[in-house]
Design a protein around this motif. Sequence first.
Motif, PDB file in Angstrom:
ATOM      1  N   LEU A   1      44.302  43.945  27.996  1.00 50.92           N
ATOM      2  CA  LEU A   1      43.576  42.944  27.228  1.00 50.92           C
ATOM      3  C   LEU A   1      43.321  41.672  28.043  1.00 50.92           C
ATOM      4  CD1 LEU A   1      45.402  43.539  23.873  1.00 50.92           C
ATOM      5  CD2 LEU A   1      43.050  44.138  24.393  1.00 50.92           C
TER       6      LEU A   1
ATOM      7  N   SER B   1      46.395  39.254  26.636  1.00 50.04           N
ATOM      8  CA  SER B   1      47.542  40.154  26.472  1.00 50.04           C
ATOM      9  C   SER B   1      48.802  39.442  25.989  1.00 50.04           C
ATOM     10  CB  SER B   1      47.821  40.901  27.772  1.00 50.04           C
ATOM     11  OG  SER B   1      48.002  39.953  28.790  1.00 50.04           O
TER      12      SER B   1
ATOM     13  N   GLN C   1      44.141  49.814  19.809  1.00 48.29           N
ATOM     14  CA  GLN C   1      43.710  48.645  20.595  1.00 48.29           C
ATOM     15  C   GLN C   1      42.845  47.724  19.757  1.00 48.29           C
ATOM     16  OE1 GLN C   1      44.194  47.395  23.604  1.00 48.29           O
ATOM     17  NE2 GLN C   1      43.956  48.880  25.238  1.00 48.29           N
TER      18      GLN C   1
END
Length: 512
Positions: free
Chosen positions: A167, A171, A207
Motif C-alpha cells: 500500500l 501501509s 486489500q
Amino acid sequence: MLREHVEIFLSPDKGRGLRCKKNGPPIKAGTLIIEEDSYCFTLLEGQEEKRCHYCLEEQSPKLLLTCPKCLSAKYCDEECQRRPPPTYAACRCPARANFPCKLPAVPPPVAALTVPTSRACPPEAAHKEHLSECDGYRRLMKLPFHLRLLGRILYRQSTRKYEQGALGPLSDLCSHIEELKDSTELKTQLQKLSRNVNEDILPDRDQLEILYGKTTCNCFSIHNLDLGEIGVGMYPQAAMMNHSCKSNCVVTYRGPRLQIRALVDIQPGEEVYHSYAEKGHNTRERRDELSKYFFECQCSHCLDTDRDGTMMSVKCPSCRAQVKPNSNERYVKCSSCGYTDFSAEFYEDLEVYIQYADDVNHKPRVWATDILFTNIVKNCLVELDKILHPDNIHTVRILGGAFAAAVKLEEWAKAINYGKRLERVFVLYLPPNEPDIGLLYYKMGKAYYHLDDLDNALASFRKAKKMLGIAYGRDSQLADYAQEWLELCGDYGSSSEEDETDINSEIDRKSS
Ligand SMILES: [Zn+2]
Ligand SMILES: [Zn+2]
Ligand SMILES: [Zn+2]
Ligand SMILES: [Zn+2]
C-alpha cells in the motif's frame, strides 16, 4: 516533510503519536511542525465545476480548461494541467525506519521505506497520472467524496508501480478493518465503488476493504482560507498525529498542501495534537463525530462537565441568569434566584427552539437570497435569545451565520454587534490563536474600517495579523492581507513590532 521538532512515540493508551522532542527545545506557537503534499486528494461534491482539480484554486467555471477526453477534469490553465504532481516523499525521519510499529493490520512492507525520495518525474507526469483515471473519471466524479478519493487512490496505485501489491505510504495507517468488516455500510459502499471504476484497477477483496478502512479513518478535510471545506486528502505523515478536543496544533492548507503549526508553546515531551472533531461542539456531539475513528476521547474537555453545561446553558425563566444542566441534561435550580420550576413545557419549548436553530443552520442556501437568509438568521437569533443563554452553542452557531451574512451584505454595524458576541464565546471555547478567532478579528477590522473607527480597526487587524500568522504562517496570504489593511489604516511600522514567536518561526523556516 516531517520537521525536526517532533518525534514519534508509542503512548500506552493511544498507540503511536507525535510529541515535542524530549531532548529538544520547546516548540514555539506558530512553528511549522509538519508540511506535507497530499498522497492523493479529491474535491467535495459541488466543488468540481468551479475549482482546478490540480491546485484547488477557485475559478469562474467558464475559464477552467476541461480535459478534452473525459470532459470532467478541469484545470486553471495548461500549466496546472501539465504540472507534475508533488513527488510523494516518504518520511526520512530516522526514528520511523526503526520504529516498532504495532498498530497497522498489515505489516509495513520494506518497500514503503525505500521509496526514492527524489523520483525524477517527467514534466507531463500530472497529465500521465490523469490518463490512468481519465477513462473512468467522469463516473468517479459522480460518486460521493470518500469513494472518489478511494477510486483515485486505486487509479494511482495502478500506475505508480512501486506501490503495487503493497500500500506504499499508506501501509502504516490504521484500517480498523476488524470493526468495519461485517458492516453493511462497507458492503454497499464497495459495491457502489466497484460498479463505477474500471475493473482492472480493483485489488482483491481483502486489500480493497483495508484500503477503504484506511481512507475513511485517516482522510483529512481540505479547507480554503476561510475554513470552508472543499476537498479531502490523504496525508500519511500528518495522520500519525493523535486527536485531542483540546488541541495544541492546527491544520491549514495551501492548495492541497497541508501544514500543521503549533497554536501555543509546546514543552519538550508534550504530545502534539490536532482536533479531528468540530471544536465548537459539545462532548456528546464530538463523541458522535469521533465514533468513525473507533475511539472515545478522554481529553480534559471531554471530562469537563461544567464546560458542557455552559455550552447547553439556558436563561432562568424567572431572573434571566445563566442556568446549566446537570449531567443528565436536566435543569434543576437557578443558582441566582433559586427558581426550580423547570416544567415539561419548558423542555418542550427548549426542544422546539433547538430544532428551529438546527433547521436554520442546516438549511440549504440555494433557494435563499443573501437578504432573505440574513433575515432568517436574524429572526432566529432574536427567538433563541429569549430562552437560551448567549453561551449556548446553538445560539453561537446562529450568531456565526448572522455575522457572516452581515459581513457579506456589508452591514458593518451589525457585523460589529455580532462579532463582539462571537469574540466572547470563541475565547471561551476555542484554543488560543485558532484560525476562526484570527478570521473574526480580520473581518471585524474591516467592519470598523468602514465605520471610520480607525482605532478599533487597527487593534483588530493587529490581533488578526498575529493570530493568522501563527495559524497560517507569517508568509501566508492572510497575514499579508492583514498587513495591507494595517497600512490602509496608516500603520506602516508593524515590522518593528514582530514578537518573539514570529521571529522564532522565521528562524525555523530558514534553518530547515
Ligand atoms: Zn490550477
Ligand atoms: Zn480526462
Ligand atoms: Zn476530547
Ligand atoms: Zn433565576
